[in-house]
Design an enzyme around this catalytic site. Structure first.
Site, short mmCIF file in Angstrom:
data_model
loop_
_atom_site.label_atom_id
_atom_site.label_comp_id
_atom_site.label_asym_id
_atom_site.label_seq_id
_atom_site.Cartn_x
_atom_site.Cartn_y
_atom_site.Cartn_z
N CYS A 155 -8.72 -12.43 8.90
CA CYS A 155 -7.56 -12.86 8.13
C CYS A 155 -7.88 -14.00 7.16
O CYS A 155 -7.38 -14.03 6.04
CB CYS A 155 -6.43 -13.31 9.05
SG CYS A 155 -5.60 -11.97 9.94
N ARG A 212 2.24 2.19 4.61
CA ARG A 212 1.89 3.12 3.55
C ARG A 212 2.99 4.13 3.21
O ARG A 212 2.78 4.97 2.35
CB ARG A 212 0.58 3.85 3.89
CG ARG A 212 -0.58 2.90 3.97
CD ARG A 212 -1.94 3.54 4.09
NE ARG A 212 -2.87 2.47 4.43
CZ ARG A 212 -3.20 2.13 5.66
NH1 ARG A 212 -2.71 2.82 6.68
NH2 ARG A 212 -4.00 1.13 5.89
N ASP A 229 -18.66 1.91 11.68
CA ASP A 229 -17.26 1.93 11.28
C ASP A 229 -17.01 2.96 10.18
O ASP A 229 -16.20 2.77 9.29
CB ASP A 229 -16.80 0.54 10.82
CG ASP A 229 -15.29 0.45 10.59
OD1 ASP A 229 -14.55 1.26 11.17
OD2 ASP A 229 -14.84 -0.42 9.81
N THR A 237 -8.77 6.02 16.46
CA THR A 237 -7.36 6.02 16.06
C THR A 237 -7.12 6.86 14.80
O THR A 237 -7.98 6.94 13.93
CB THR A 237 -6.86 4.58 15.82
OG1 THR A 237 -7.79 3.90 14.97
CG2 THR A 237 -6.75 3.83 17.14
N ASN A 245 -12.98 5.17 13.76
CA ASN A 245 -14.24 4.68 14.30
C ASN A 245 -14.17 4.45 15.81
O ASN A 245 -13.11 4.48 16.42
CB ASN A 245 -14.60 3.36 13.62
CG ASN A 245 -13.49 2.33 13.76
OD1 ASN A 245 -12.50 2.39 13.04
ND2 ASN A 245 -13.63 1.39 14.67
N GLU A 296 -10.50 -1.48 16.36
CA GLU A 296 -11.33 -2.69 16.40
C GLU A 296 -10.99 -3.58 17.59
O GLU A 296 -11.80 -4.40 18.03
CB GLU A 296 -11.15 -3.50 15.11
CG GLU A 296 -11.98 -3.01 13.95
CD GLU A 296 -11.47 -1.69 13.37
OE1 GLU A 296 -12.27 -0.97 12.78
OE2 GLU A 296 -10.27 -1.39 13.52
N GLU A 326 0.80 -1.23 0.00
CA GLU A 326 0.00 0.00 0.00
C GLU A 326 0.83 1.28 0.00
O GLU A 326 0.29 2.36 0.13
CB GLU A 326 -0.95 -0.01 1.21
CG GLU A 326 -1.92 -1.19 1.21
CD GLU A 326 -2.95 -1.13 2.32
OE1 GLU A 326 -2.85 -0.22 3.18
OE2 GLU A 326 -3.85 -1.99 2.35
N LYS A 345 -15.65 7.35 4.70
CA LYS A 345 -16.37 6.11 4.48
C LYS A 345 -17.87 6.29 4.35
O LYS A 345 -18.56 5.50 3.70
CB LYS A 345 -16.10 5.13 5.63
CG LYS A 345 -14.82 4.32 5.52
CD LYS A 345 -14.83 3.26 6.61
CE LYS A 345 -13.56 2.46 6.66
NZ LYS A 345 -13.65 1.44 7.74
N CYS A 387 -11.28 -15.08 13.60
CA CYS A 387 -10.55 -15.67 12.48
C CYS A 387 -10.87 -15.04 11.13
O CYS A 387 -10.01 -15.01 10.24
CB CYS A 387 -10.83 -17.17 12.38
SG CYS A 387 -10.64 -18.08 13.92
#
Length: 724
Positions: free
Chosen positions: A643, A141, A333, A263, A283, A203, A89, A360, A640
Site C-alpha cells: 500500500c 470492476r 504470480d 482465486t 496464482n 497473496e 477500474e 501475465k 506495508c
C-alpha cells in the site's frame, strides 16, 4: 426457457438492428433484462448490458456515428466527480438511457446517460479495515444486470442485489469466510438467472473458488473450487482428485496449512451455444512453489492444478468440463485471470471456435473453446522465463528462472504484474485484431529462507520483497525506469504477431474499446484519453483527463446520439507498488476520480486542475541500530509496501510514510499500526501479525529511509551518485 434454448432462438433475430433496449422490451415483454437480451446483446448497439458488452467479452461496438473521419470533433458532453479518491477500474453498464457504475469502496451510482443527472447512489458501508485484505487497492470492476436488478460484489465479500430504478437493496448474501483475507473486486456475470462471482486473496493464503447464486433470492446454488483441499478421497469430485495428485497436500491440510490460492478474481466469458462458462484462475499461495509442492529433493515440483489455468465449467451445475494450464507449477504470480475473449475465425482453412487470452506470463494463447485444445501461442511482450511453447501447449522453460528449484534469486521477465494485467483487451472482428494493453516490467524473484505463512495480514508469497527495493539515488531509479515500458499492441491472433503498436510513457494503462467507426479508445498513465485508427494505430484524438486512467471505456447511444464514457482515476496494483510516480517518464500521476462522457460537438470543460501539495520531508534523526533498521525493512516489505510503496516511497493518493507526522512520536505510531486508530480509513491494526518491538522497528526503518531521501533533496543525479 433455458439459456441453451435462448441461444437457438436468438439466431432467428440476430440479423435485426435493434436501436435500443426499448426494441428488445417490445419483443421480449416487460421483464427487464432477460437471457435472450444478453445472448442477443451483439445486435443491440444502444446499450451496454453486461461487463464486456456481450457474453463473448469482445468489447466491440458496431456504433460508427463517431468514426475515424470525425473523431477530431469529439468533446466532453458531461462529467461527474466521484467521492472516492482511490483507483477506479469499473466498466459502466448502460440500460434504457441510464448509466450505472461502481467506484472504489464498492459504491454504486446511477446517472441519466445523456445529461449526467444523478439519479441515485448506494454505499454498502464496507468496513475501512477491509482495505488491508486487498492486494491492489479498494477497487471494483463493475455490475451485472438481470430482470430489474443490478448485482454488486463488495470488497468485504458480499453479493448485493439492488433495484435498478431506486438503488434499494433487494437482498444480500456473504459469499466468503470474512474471517479470512478474501476480497471481491470483479464484476459478477448472470447466466440464466444465476449470478456468478469469484473472489481474491491468494497473496494472503485463501483457497480460490467461483460460485453461483439465485438472482431472485441470493441462495447459493453451486461452488466450484479451483484447488484441492488436501483431504480428497474417492467421494470428492473427480477433477479435485486429479488436482490433488499434482500438489503436496500436507501444505493444504497440514498444521501450517494455507489455502493454496487459485482465486477467480476477474475474467469470465460464456458461450451459450456450447453452454460453457470460462473462468480464469489465479496464482498460487505462496508464489514460491518450493513451499507449496516440494519434491523429494526439497525443491519445487508438481503442476499444482488448477493454478494459472483457463477452466471450462457448466453454468447450471458448476460441473468441470476441461482446463488448459498456461503456467504449470507457477511460481512467478503468473495468473490466468486476465481478460478472456471468444471469437470464431478461420485458421489453416478451418472454421474454429476459439478462446483468446494474453495472461501475465507474456504469451498470447489461441485455444479451441469447445475442447480446450491448444492451437497456438507466441510472446506478445518481452519474456525470459520460457523460450516458447511446445506442440502440446506446454511452455519450454528457462531453468535459470525456476527459483523454486535453484533456490537462487533471478531477474525474471515478466515480473508479478505480468506482461498484461487485469485491464481488458478489445477485439475488432472486421480487422481480426486483438488490442492488448501490454507492458514490460521485470522483477527479482528471491526465495525467502525459513518462510512461514501469516494468514492474518502478511503477504504470503515466500519471496523476499525487499530484494526489489530501489536505492534512493534518482540516477539509478531513472535507469530502472528506462527498462519499464508500456504499449498498446494490435495483435493478429492467426499470424500470432503484432500488426502495430504504440508506446506509452509508463506501463499501467487503461483497458480498451473497439468500434465500428474504425476506432480504438484507451486512457493511459499520462492522464490522457485517446482514440486511434483501428487498422493503423495512428493517433486521431486526445483529451487531457487530469488523472491517470486504468478503466476501460464503453460506448452507447441515447436518442440516436452516440456517446463514449470512461471512468478516470489513478490507482491499482502498479500505482501503490511503485515509487510515487518516479518510475514514470511523465512524473507523478494524480488521482482525480471522475466519470468522463463524450459526444461529437461536446462543449463541457473540466475545472482547473488543483495543485499537488506534498507534505514536507522533515523526519526525526535516525538513531536506531543497523540491525533494527534491517529487521524493520524486511517486515515493511511484507506488510506495508503493497500500500505504501517499496522503500517507503509512497504513491500520490495514499499516505507517504516518510512524511508522516507519526514518525516523530513512538506512541502515535503504535496507536495507528498496533492499535488500529485509523482503521476506518483503511489502516487496520497489525497487532495480530507484528509485536510492539517489530512495529517500532518499522518506524525506525521509515525514519532511516526518510533521512536518506531528505539528504538527496535538491541534488542533481551526479551529486547524488557522488554522495553515495
Amino acid at each position: 426457457m433455458t439459456i441453451k434454448n435462448w441461444a437457438l432462438a436468438v439466431t432467428a433475430w440476430g440479423a435485426l438492428s435493434l436501436a435500443s433496449c426499448d426494441a428488445l422490451t417490445d419483443v421480449m415483454g416487460d421483464d427487464g433484462i432477460t437471457g435472450a437480451m444478453l445472448v442477443g446483446a451483439e445486435a443491440d448497439d444502444a446499450n451496454w448490458m453486461t461487463h464486456g458488452r456481450t457474453y463473448s467479452e469482445q468489447r466491440y461496438s458496431p456504433l460508427d456515428q463517431i468514426n475515424a473521419e470525425n473523431v477530431g470533433s469529439l468533446g466532453l458532453a458531461w462529467f461527474a466527480d466521484m467521492d472516492t479518491a482511490r483507483g477506479q477500474e469499473a466498466t459502466p453498464l448502460v440500460i434504457d438511457g441510464k448509466l450505472y457504475l461502481t467506484t472504489a469502496w464498492s459504491k454504486v451510482k446511477a446517472f441519466d446517460a445523456a445529461t449526467g443527472e444523478a439519479l441515485w447512489d448506494f454505499d454498502p458501508q464496507v468496513p475501512g479495515e477491509t482495505a488491508v485484505k486487498a492486494c491492489c487497492d479498494t477497487v471494483n470492476r463493475g455490475l451485472a444486470a438481470w430482470g430489474d436488478s443490478l448485482f454488486l460484489g463488495t470488497l468485504d465479500g458480499r453479493l448485493v442485489a439492488l433495484d435498478r430504478d431506486t438503488g434499494e437493496v433487494q437482498w444480500e448474501t456473504v459469499t466468503v469466510d470474512q474471517s479470512q483475507s478474501y476480497t471481491v473486486t470483479g464484476a459478477p456475470r448472470v447466466i440464466d438467472g444465476k449470478v456468478i462471482i469469484g473472489n481474491g486473496g491468494a497473496e494472503f493464503g485463501v483457497r480460490g473458488y467461483v460460485a453461483a447464486y439465485d438472482a431472485e433470492s441470493g441462495e447459493e446454488l453451486w461452488r466450484f473450487y479451483t484447488v484441492p483441499e488436501g483431504t480428497e478421497d474417492d467421494q470428492s469430485p473427480e477433477y479435485l482428485q486429479v488436482a490433488a495428485e499434482t500438489w503436496n497436500t500436507e501444505v493444504l491440510a497440514g498444521s501450517d496449512a494455507i489455502g493454496g490460492g487459485g482465486t477467480v478474481w476477474d475474467s469470465m466469458a460464456y458461450d451459450p451455444d456450447l453452454d460453457m462458462l470460462y473462468i480464469g484462475v489465479g496464482n498460487g499461495s505462496p508464489w514460491n512453489r518450493a513451499y507449496r509442492s516440494p519434491g523429494e529433493d526439497g525443491t519445487g515440483d508438481g503442476d499444482n492444478l488448477y493454478l494459472s489455468s483457463i477452466v471450462a465449467i457448466r453454468p447450471d451445475t458448476g460441473e468441470y468440463v476441461w482446463h488448459y494450464q498456461t503456467t504449470p507449477g507457477e511460481t512467478w504470480d503468473y495468473t490466468a485471470t486476465q481478460h478472456i475473449v471468444l471469437a470464431d475465425m478461420e485458421i489453416d482453412g478451418e472454421e474454429r471456435q476459439v478462446l483468446m487470452q494474453a495472461p501475465k506470463n507474456g504469451f498470447f494463447y489461441v485455444i479451441d473453446r469447445a475442447t480446450g485444445e491448444f492451437i497456438s501461442g507466441e510472446p506478445y511482450t518481452g519474456l525470459n522465463w520460457a523460450t516458447g511453447i511446445d506442440e502440446s501447449g506446454r511452455p519450454i522453460e528457462n531453468p535459470e528462472t525456476r527459483i523454486d528449484k535453484t533456490g537462487e534469486p533471478a531477474l525474471v521477465l515478466p515480473g508479478p504484474l505480468g506482461g498484461h494485467n487485469w485491464h481488458p483487451m478489445a477485439y475488432h472482428p472486421g480487422e481480426n485484431l486483438v488490442y492488448i494493453p501490454a507492458f514490460e516490467a521485470g522483477w527479482i524473484y528471491s526465495p525467502q529462507a525459513n518462510w512461514k505463512p501469516d494468514t492474518a495480514r502478511g503477504f504470503n508469497i515466500g519471496m523476499d520483497m525487499a530484494a526489489n527495493d530501489l536505492p534512493p539515488d534518482l540516477g539509478i531509479r531513472r535507469q530502472v525506469e528506462g527498462t519499464i515500458k508500456g504499449m498498446l499492441v494490435a495483435w493478429d491472433p492467426i499470424a500470432q504477431e503484432a500488426r502495430w503498436s504504440v508506446d506509452h510513457s509508463g506501463p499501467w494503462n487503461g483497458g480498451l474499446l473497439a468500434t465500428g467507426g474504425d476506432l480504438v479508445f484507451q486512457g493511459n498513465q499520462s492522464s490522457t484519453f485517446k482514440a486511434y485508427n483501428a487498422a493503423s494505430g495512428e493517433e486521431l484524438w486526445s483529451f487531457g483527463a487530469q488523472t491517470g486512467i486504468v478503466a476501460p471505456p464503453i460506448t452507447y447511444k441515447v436518442d440516436g446520439e452516440q456517446y463514449v464514457a470512461v471512468l478516470a482515476g489513478w490507482g491499482g496494483a502498479f500505482s501503490t507498488s511503485t515509487d510515487g510516480g518516479l518510475i514514470n517518464k511523465d512524473g507523478a500521476v494524480r488521482n482525480i476520480s471522475r466519470l468522463l462522457v463524450f459526444k461529437l460537438g461536446g462543449e463541457a470543460a473540466l475545472p482547473a486542475m488543483p495543485e499537488l501539495a506534498a507534505m514536507p520531508l522533515d523526519p526525526p534523526v535516525s538513531r536506531a541500530s543497523a540491525e533494527t533498521i534491517a529487521a524493520g525493512g524486511t517486515d515493511y516489505a511484507r506488510y506495508c509496501a503493497v500500500c505504501h510503496g517499496p522503500a517507503a516511497v509512497g504513491a500520490t493518493y495514499l499516505p507517504d510514510l516518510r512524511r508522516s507526522g507519526a514518525l516523530g512520536n513512538r506512541g502515535t505510531w503504535a496507536s495507528i499500526v498496533h492499535e488500529g486508530a485509523l482503521s476506518a480509513n483503511g489502516m487496520a491494526s497489525f497487532s495480530d501479525s507484528l509485536s510492539t518491538e517489530e512495529i517500532e522497528a518499522l518506524r525506525a526503518y521509515v525514519i532511516h529511509r526518510a533521512n536518506e531521501d531528505k539528504a538527496l533533496e535538491g541534488a542533481s543525479d551526479t551529486e547524488q551518485v557522488a554522495r553515495r
